[in-house]
Enzyme design. Sequence first.
Site, PDB file in Angstrom:
ATOM      1  N   SER A   1      22.517   6.537  17.460  1.00  0.00           N
ATOM      2  CA  SER A   1      22.802   7.522  16.439  1.00  0.00           C
ATOM      3  C   SER A   1      22.697   8.949  16.971  1.00  0.00           C
ATOM      4  CB  SER A   1      21.844   7.265  15.264  1.00  0.00           C
ATOM      5  OG  SER A   1      22.011   8.152  14.226  1.00  0.00           O
TER       6      SER A   1
ATOM      7  N   ASP B   1      29.612  14.868  28.202  1.00  0.00           N
ATOM      8  CA  ASP B   1      31.033  15.208  28.154  1.00  0.00           C
ATOM      9  C   ASP B   1      31.299  16.675  28.475  1.00  0.00           C
ATOM     10  OD1 ASP B   1      31.420  12.612  27.495  1.00  0.00           O
ATOM     11  OD2 ASP B   1      32.272  12.955  25.508  1.00  0.00           O
TER      12      ASP B   1
ATOM     13  N   LYS C   1      25.851   3.329  17.777  1.00  0.00           N
ATOM     14  CA  LYS C   1      25.950   3.600  16.335  1.00  0.00           C
ATOM     15  C   LYS C   1      26.719   4.896  16.165  1.00  0.00           C
ATOM     16  CE  LYS C   1      23.451   4.336  12.038  1.00  0.00           C
ATOM     17  NZ  LYS C   1      24.219   5.544  11.684  1.00  0.00           N
TER      18      LYS C   1
END
Length: 418
Positions: A306, A317, A331
Amino acid sequence: MINKTATTNHSKTMYAGLIMSLLLFSFIFSFSQALASSVKELKSQQIDEILFNIHTYYVDDLALQNSQHIEYSTQQFERLYSKLDPYSKYLDEHELTALFNNTNGHYTGLGIEVKSIKDKITIVDVVSNSPAKKAGILASDIIISVNNEIVENLTLDEVATRIRNSNFSDINLTVQRQTSKAYISFNVARTLINLKSATSKVLDSGTGYLAIHTFSNNTLQEVALQITAMQDYYDDSLKGLVIDLRDNPGGTLQSAIAVSDMFLQSGTIVTTKGRFFDANKTFYAKRGDVLKGAPIVVLINENSASAAEILAAALKDNNRATVVGNQSFGKGSVQSLIPLGNGDTALKLTTAKYFTPSGKSIDGVGITPDVAINQTNLSQNNKAVIIKNEQTKSIQQLPVSNLADLQLVKAKQLLSMQ
């Protein structure tokens, strides 16, 4: 935080008052709340309200008939309810209170975490500042009785209910201590327990170690204080930082975004997409990096979920950190808290999916580490608990010996090379 006056008649204005960013966690505080309340006990008015909200806000179009015009039987409603994802559920008054306590970094309880091990209710962790710890209860103790009632044939939820609903100010726990097989009784008071969502320690060569255990409303402040303390120790900016997200089951979306922004000068943090227009948002980093560009290594494992995955993906990223460890939980959905009736109960509903800065959905997949090092012996969590999203004490990760913690060893090595 919650629009207590919202009803189905005010649905569009209500959405702005939802906790849209409750990217729901999976905290593992045991003995605090039972599982989701049975929908069989709901009244027709509650069912109509829930149906309307599912029809309007649920992330997937289930092709529902409009509940304002079509009357559903209880059986039809239960079949529909069962089609929702495992993160969506009705919260009764107790569960709603527990959820708010969770996001605020505290809960009322004894301070023990339990699991069913070989059909025995076993204490696997004791919170350091809890009444259970002060009373002398130990991890690995097996619970025999609660208030003189034998628990051998009870489920974890049934035992939790007996502790929560006890009329006594003190709870009597009888445990069997595995080292001696003897039975020991404790009288323990349920009290308010404050939980730390972040801890830290200084490493060598001007680097620091930051463990984020959960993402609550207090996490941003706690992380900032921990980093300041480490920088004060070195009397200088940190030369590198390990962020440990292992066994972090998640928390609020706002907290994950805010902590991510601390370490980024620019770039996308996360994007959310859903059927309702307000579920579609992109969150960007603002200028300002608390580490001034110093290298970061993020540790994850199969129980990093999560909000923890949002932070890990945002740093990975945007080429801000190297991720080390195991594939994360996966999740990738956002839950909103929709008040029902007078606001004493609520519907926790998946209203959006989130996407990493690179545009990927990690739902059911997880984040792939840059450096994979399999190490499963640190984790006490399990995927069933993460999915159920029970209120829980987040596991306070104690620093593991550097010789045993291969992932931390690798992280330190990577920092030393930069």
